[in-house]
Design a protein around this motif. Structure first.
Motif, short mmCIF file in Angstrom:
data_model
loop_
_atom_site.label_atom_id
_atom_site.label_comp_id
_atom_site.label_asym_id
_atom_site.label_seq_id
_atom_site.Cartn_x
_atom_site.Cartn_y
_atom_site.Cartn_z
N GLU A 1 64.05 35.96 38.12
CA GLU A 1 65.08 35.52 37.33
C GLU A 1 65.45 37.02 36.56
N ARG A 2 64.58 37.59 35.91
CA ARG A 2 64.73 39.03 35.37
C ARG A 2 65.20 40.03 36.32
N LEU A 3 64.67 40.14 37.61
CA LEU A 3 64.93 40.99 38.64
C LEU A 3 66.46 40.72 39.18
N PHE A 4 66.82 39.50 39.45
CA PHE A 4 68.28 39.33 39.33
C PHE A 4 69.15 39.40 38.61
N SER A 5 68.79 39.37 37.35
CA SER A 5 69.83 39.95 36.42
C SER A 5 70.03 41.35 36.33
N LEU A 6 68.85 41.89 36.73
CA LEU A 6 68.93 43.40 36.59
C LEU A 6 69.71 44.04 37.88
N TRP A 7 69.37 43.35 39.28
CA TRP A 7 70.08 43.65 40.38
C TRP A 7 71.62 43.36 40.00
N HIS A 8 72.11 42.33 39.29
CA HIS A 8 73.42 42.05 39.20
C HIS A 8 74.25 43.28 38.69
N ILE A 9 73.38 43.72 37.38
CA ILE A 9 73.79 44.82 36.66
C ILE A 9 74.09 46.15 37.52
N ALA A 10 72.94 46.26 38.48
CA ALA A 10 72.94 47.61 38.93
C ALA A 10 74.06 47.67 40.53
N HIS A 11 74.22 46.49 41.16
CA HIS A 11 74.85 46.15 41.93
C HIS A 11 76.57 46.33 41.92
N ILE A 12 77.13 45.99 40.66
CA ILE A 12 78.53 46.31 40.31
C ILE A 12 78.89 47.56 40.50
N PRO A 13 78.26 48.51 40.16
CA PRO A 13 78.86 49.98 40.09
C PRO A 13 78.83 50.43 41.39
N PHE A 14 77.70 50.05 42.45
CA PHE A 14 77.96 50.36 43.72
C PHE A 14 79.11 49.89 44.17
N VAL A 15 79.49 48.53 43.89
CA VAL A 15 80.80 48.07 44.68
C VAL A 15 82.07 48.77 44.01
N TYR A 16 82.11 49.20 42.96
CA TYR A 16 83.33 50.11 42.58
C TYR A 16 83.06 51.53 43.19
N LEU A 17 81.91 51.89 43.45
CA LEU A 17 81.90 53.36 44.06
C LEU A 17 82.29 53.14 45.75
N LEU A 18 81.88 51.98 46.05
CA LEU A 18 82.34 51.76 47.67
C LEU A 18 83.94 51.45 47.67
N VAL A 19 84.62 50.78 46.73
CA VAL A 19 85.96 50.85 46.86
C VAL A 19 86.68 51.93 46.71
N PHE A 20 86.42 52.86 45.41
CA PHE A 20 86.86 54.12 45.36
C PHE A 20 86.72 55.00 46.68
N SER A 21 85.59 54.99 47.19
CA SER A 21 85.23 56.06 48.44
C SER A 21 86.06 55.36 49.49
N ALA A 22 86.26 54.15 49.68
CA ALA A 22 86.86 53.61 51.07
C ALA A 22 88.38 53.87 50.79
N ILE A 23 88.86 54.00 49.57
CA ILE A 23 90.42 54.18 49.54
C ILE A 23 90.50 55.67 49.82
N ILE A 24 89.56 56.69 49.29
CA ILE A 24 89.78 58.11 49.53
C ILE A 24 89.79 58.27 50.98
N HIS A 25 88.81 57.63 51.60
CA HIS A 25 88.64 57.73 53.31
C HIS A 25 89.92 57.17 53.82
N VAL A 26 90.32 56.03 53.34
CA VAL A 26 91.70 55.60 54.24
C VAL A 26 92.80 56.49 54.18
N VAL A 27 92.95 57.05 52.88
CA VAL A 27 94.24 57.95 52.44
C VAL A 27 93.98 59.24 53.24
N ALA A 28 92.54 59.69 53.41
CA ALA A 28 92.61 60.98 54.12
C ALA A 28 92.85 60.93 55.64
N VAL A 29 92.42 59.74 56.12
CA VAL A 29 92.44 59.40 57.72
C VAL A 29 93.88 59.43 57.96
#
Length: 298
Positions: free
Chosen positions: A267-295
């Protein structure tokens, strides 16, 4: 005395079967994921398309759309206006399917090669998010039943074995050393001081400790049960059957203790995972947008 090892009631069997099916289900999921990644790699190496041609482009678009649709799950789960859009369980399954299909299509689109810096950032961000999702699924499955469900299953098994405090005699009373070892293991784990070191130990070391205790109990079981067999004039078949029953009881009891002890850790690890997972999602969205625009720009 032979009634000590008579066939047990089936009250706790559904929970034990559910625990074993959870482990089997995890194994199947990871084997299937590995097979799909291998198959995607093999197809990408056939030279049927390139990342920049029409086929590769539309494969990338399909994968990107699937990744974009992943956001429908938190939309359904957390926003009140979407609460009536079907059951959360089915949305979770769709979320997992999209979370597998999207990254596989993106990998196929890239042909497992990095053509530019922005493409590399987008690809590695996606792999981190996808890998994080696999870890999250593993942790979620461990906490989904809730502590009450784990304790209920443990109490049922405890009563079934006669190892709860209300029972005068357990089904392992003929082997007091085994009985004492099981009680010591239970008390040391379920009454341990909780902290991050304890949580990590329970996740990574406790299964090993469980196996060690199981081997100790099986070794200590041999002499008492054979003495019981000699006194009761059991046949070799009866002795083998009752040894198997006792080993199963010991293994199930230790597994139940471990599941209860590990619940808080997961349960504690799941809470920690959720906190760490969200920034990676934002990084993915940001980098994907840059990639699509560049292409499309170049």
């Amino acid at each position: 005395m032979s009634t000590v090892l008579s066939s047990p009631p089936s009250a706790a069997l559904p929970r034990e079967k559910k625990a074993s099916s959870l482990l089997a289900g995890d194994s199947v999921v990871y084997v299937v994921l590995a097979a799909l990644v291998w198959l995607t790699w093999k197809v990408s190496g056939m030279g049927l398309f390139k990342a920049g041609d029409d086929v590769g482009y539309w494969i990338g678009v399909a994968g990107g759309v699937m990744m974009l649709l992943l956001f429908s799950y938190p939309l359904r789960k957390y926003f009140r206006f979407a609460h009536g859009w079907g059951r959360v369980k089915w949305w979770f399954w769709i979320h997992m399917i999209l979370g597998v299909g999207g990254p596989l299509l993106i990998l196929l689109h890239s042909t497992f090669r990095i053509g530019s810096l922005n493409a590399g950032v987008a690809l590695y961000s996606m792999l981190i998010v996808a890998g994080s999702g696999v870890v999250g699924r593993f942790l979620y499955s461990r906490v989904n039943r809730g502590l009450l469900g784990e304790l209920t299953g443990f109490k049922a098994l405890q009563a079934r074995a006669g190892l709860d405090q209300e029972q005068v005699r357990s089904r392992l009373a003929f082997a007091p050393e085994v009985e004492a070892r099981l009680r010591d293991f239970e008390q040391s784990e379920l009454q341990a001081h909780t902290g991050w070191l304890t949580h990590l130990r329970r996740v990574f070391w406790l299964p090993v400790q469980q196996w060690i205790v199981y081997r100790e109990c099986v070794a200590k079981l041999q002499d008492p049960i054979r003495s019981l067999a000699l006194h009761g004039k059991w046949s070799a078949r009866d002795l083998a059957r009752r040894e198997t029953q006792s080993r199963k009881m010991i293994r199930r009891y230790l597994t139940a203790v471990v599941r209860v002890a590990q619940y808080t850790a997961y349960e504690r690890l799941f809470s920690l995972w959720h906190i760490a997972h969200i920034p990676f999602v934002y990084l993915l969205v940001f980098s994907a947008i840059i990639h699509v625009v560049a292409v499309h720009a170049y």
